[in-house]
Enzyme design. Structure first.
Site, PDB file in Angstrom:
ATOM      1  N   SER A 212      72.535  -1.546  39.304  1.00 18.38           N
ATOM      2  CA  SER A 212      71.315  -1.500  38.519  1.00 18.38           C
ATOM      3  C   SER A 212      71.611  -1.136  37.057  1.00 18.38           C
ATOM      4  O   SER A 212      72.346  -1.871  36.393  1.00 18.38           O
ATOM      5  CB  SER A 212      70.346  -0.508  39.180  1.00 18.38           C
TER       6      SER A 212
ATOM      7  N   ASP B  26      64.762  -9.209  44.484  1.00 18.45           N
ATOM      8  CA  ASP B  26      65.096  -7.850  44.074  1.00 18.45           C
ATOM      9  C   ASP B  26      63.937  -7.293  43.253  1.00 18.45           C
ATOM     10  O   ASP B  26      63.597  -7.857  42.206  1.00 18.45           O
ATOM     11  CB  ASP B  26      66.384  -7.882  43.241  1.00 18.45           C
TER      12      ASP B  26
ATOM     13  N   HIS C 172      66.989  -4.180  46.485  1.00 20.80           N
ATOM     14  CA  HIS C 172      67.683  -3.808  45.254  1.00 20.80           C
ATOM     15  C   HIS C 172      69.018  -3.183  45.619  1.00 20.80           C
ATOM     16  O   HIS C 172      69.095  -2.050  46.062  1.00 20.80           O
ATOM     17  CB  HIS C 172      66.824  -2.803  44.472  1.00 20.80           C
TER      18      HIS C 172
END
Length: 557
Positions: A234, A472, A501
């Site tokens: 991320s 996602d 995610h």
């Protein structure tokens, strides 16, 4: 408007259409972005984004002697912690320093050892100090044999000279739906947060992704390693990309999982949560209509939509009590923003809301998909770091870090509150689940902390592996493709119909897991991009790796 990103190999044309639509919309929503640049060579001098080359580091930084101690009696003795010093300001490297808390799990085998593998869980503001313990269980033996696993809390986070803006609970509530009657309060809150952070100490201007990347290279140097391997999730993908931009010749095996688009840092990335939810909503409505016998929400997507938006309208007048909580229309919308990426989960949630609104008794099981969604989006437990090695940081540390990074990293935040009002009104129409929330005003509009350097431009040919699920909720597919496009030497591992995610874990997609393991084990990227099919019975629970696994918050990168 930028060109739409290329589709992954073998991706159906229907996804190409929504990717192009979302990418164009994101460009419009984000406004002026960072201009792209041609590929840059490795090294900070060539890739400093317009800043002068950083002075050489003194021996007091590069030749530090580490004292390793057992992190905690509750964890293995081989899990050790230490502290190193890093410059507050790399333009004045002999000046003031910060503590950087680091950890290691010595798992490499003599004769097989390749180097160190370090990690970042995202955030910005997530603690990575304990990640070696978790990743020791996730990585296959072939990878552990080659690497010592190294964790660290980024500067300003957790045990690494943690920052605080002394924010109250209300001041940490920065994602707010736009309403004409509350906008003045939103503006005042944003202004107050910016003012508090500006007065929070002399280190705040130096809490940036670029400085965190420089800290990583100090870590590499102090540990005596020629190169650094890295796995970032991320926000950690942006950190890894910036490291490769600054120190490309030192970058070894780099894996970026669930990527942000560097060109959308950072307002465009916040807005991507709403942009990406639009195609996911359409997919959810089709799924739910096809399973009307189970959910009873309508036999066509339009009928499902009428039920959903009808419940939102009901809750706007009077909150619906469901699962021991009152749900307003805005809360239903924004919870559904992430839920639409897991169709069975959101359908279960909306079906329960429908029953509750009709006054029917409903008690979903604690392990139901709906309960998982509620737990993820409303539980305060997700905001608490699992600190095993150090004392708890200040209560607002995560929020202060988030604001420091997204406001310090770039200079393109609009300064006029009316821009946010206009965008929020426009984007609620475009992306009704959350467009007004993600375009509403943030403290960056009033940020007076000095910018110590220009924004990063990510454009290089460092060989890197990027990994991305199709569905996602935090870094939508088009942002992952944006990172892949910026990294000219990268290979993409794309999970067709993959949900959630975070891709890389031993419990994740078997094809993607094997591809990443092969790269980490050999250092050789695939000859071309790789498309993996989602495993049978894709998960519909809210186990959004790494946010639900590592210290983190809902609605973070």
């Amino acid at each position: 408007m930028t060109d739409a990103p290329a589709t992954p190999p073998s991706a159906p044309r229907r996804r190409a259409r929504w990717i192009a639509t979302a990418a164009g919309a994101a460009t419009l929503v984000a406004g002026a972005g960072i201009a792209s640049a041609g590929p840059a060579s490795a090294g900070e001098t060539a890739t400093a984004g317009g800043t002068a080359s950083a002075p050489a580091l003194p021996a007091s930084i590069t030749a530090q002697k580490l004292t390793w101690t057992r992190c905690t009696a509750d964890l293995p003795a081989t899990y050790q912690c230490a502290t190193i010093k890093v410059p507050v300001d790399y333009q004045r490297p002999a000046g003031a320093t910060l503590d950087l808390a680091i950890s290691r799990y010595a798992t490499s085998v003599p004769g097989k050892r390749h180097g160190i593998l370090t990690f970042n869980p995202g955030g910005p503001g997530g603690s990575g100090l304990d990640m070696p313990v978790f990743m020791n269980d996730e990585l296959p033996q072939s990878v552990r044999d080659q690497f010592d696993l190294v964790g660290f809390d980024p500067r300003g986070v957790g045990a690494s000279s943690p920052i605080t803006c002394n924010l109250t609970g209300d001041e940490t509530s920065w994602l707010n739906p736009y309403k004409p009657q509350t906008f003045a309060k939103d503006v005042a809150r944003a202004r107050t947060v910016a003012s508090k952070c500006a007065k929070a100490g002399s280190t705040i201007p130096y809490i940036t992704t670029r400085n965190t990347a420089r800290d990583m290279d100090v870590l590499r140097t102090v540990l005596g390693e020629k190169k650094l391997s890295y796995l970032g999730y991320s926000y950690g993908t942006y950190l890894g990309a910036v490291y490769a931009q600054l120190f490309g010749s030192k970058a070894d095996r780099i894996v970026l999982d669930s990527s942000v688009d560097p060109a959308l840092a950072w307002r465009g990335m916040v807005q991507s949560w709403a942009v990406g939810s639009k195609p996911a909503y359409d997919r959810w409505a089709r799924f739910t209509a096809a399973h009307d016998a189970k959910f009873h929400l309508g036999t066509t997507p339009d009928a499902v939509g009428k039920v959903f938006w009808g419940l939102v309208a009901i809750a706007e007048k009077k909150p619906i009590n469901y699962m021991d909580s009152d749900w307003t229309g805005d809360e239903i919308r924004f919870t559904s923003r992430s839920g639409v990426f897991f169709p069975a989960q959101l359908a279960d949630f909306v079906a329960g809301l429908k029953q509750a609104a009709a006054g029917q008794p409903v008690s979903p099981a604690s392990g139901s998909p709906a309960a998982a969604l509620v737990r993820l989006t409303r539980s305060t437990a997700a905001a608490k770091a699992t600190r095993t090695a150090v004392a708890d940081p200040p209560a607002d540390n995560g929020d202060a870090m988030f604001m420091a990074i997204v406001c310090n990293d770039v200079t393109n935040w609009p300064r006029n509150p009316e821009t946010y009002r206009r965008d929020a009104i426009r984007d609620k129409k475009r992306y009704p689940l959350a467009g007004d929330v993600t375009s509403n005003i943030l403290p960056c509009a009033f940020w007076t902390v000095p910018h110590t350097e220009k924004s990063s431009v990510v454009a290089n040919r460092v060989p890197i592996m990027t990994v991305q699920n199709e569905w996602d909720p935090q870094t939508p597919l088009y942002t992952g493709l944006g990172m892949h496009r910026a990294l000219k030497g990268s290979r993409l591992v794309f999970v067709d119909e993959g949900e959630g995610h975070g891709v890389y874990s031993s419990a994740g997609n078997t094809c993607a897991y094997a591809a990443v393991n092969a790269y980490l084990s050999t250092g050789t990227l695939p000859a071309t991009d790789v498309t993996c099919k989602a495993d049978p019975a894709p998960q519909t629970k809210a186990s959004l790796l790494p946010m639900a696994t590592f210290p983190g918050l809902p609605n973070r990168f």
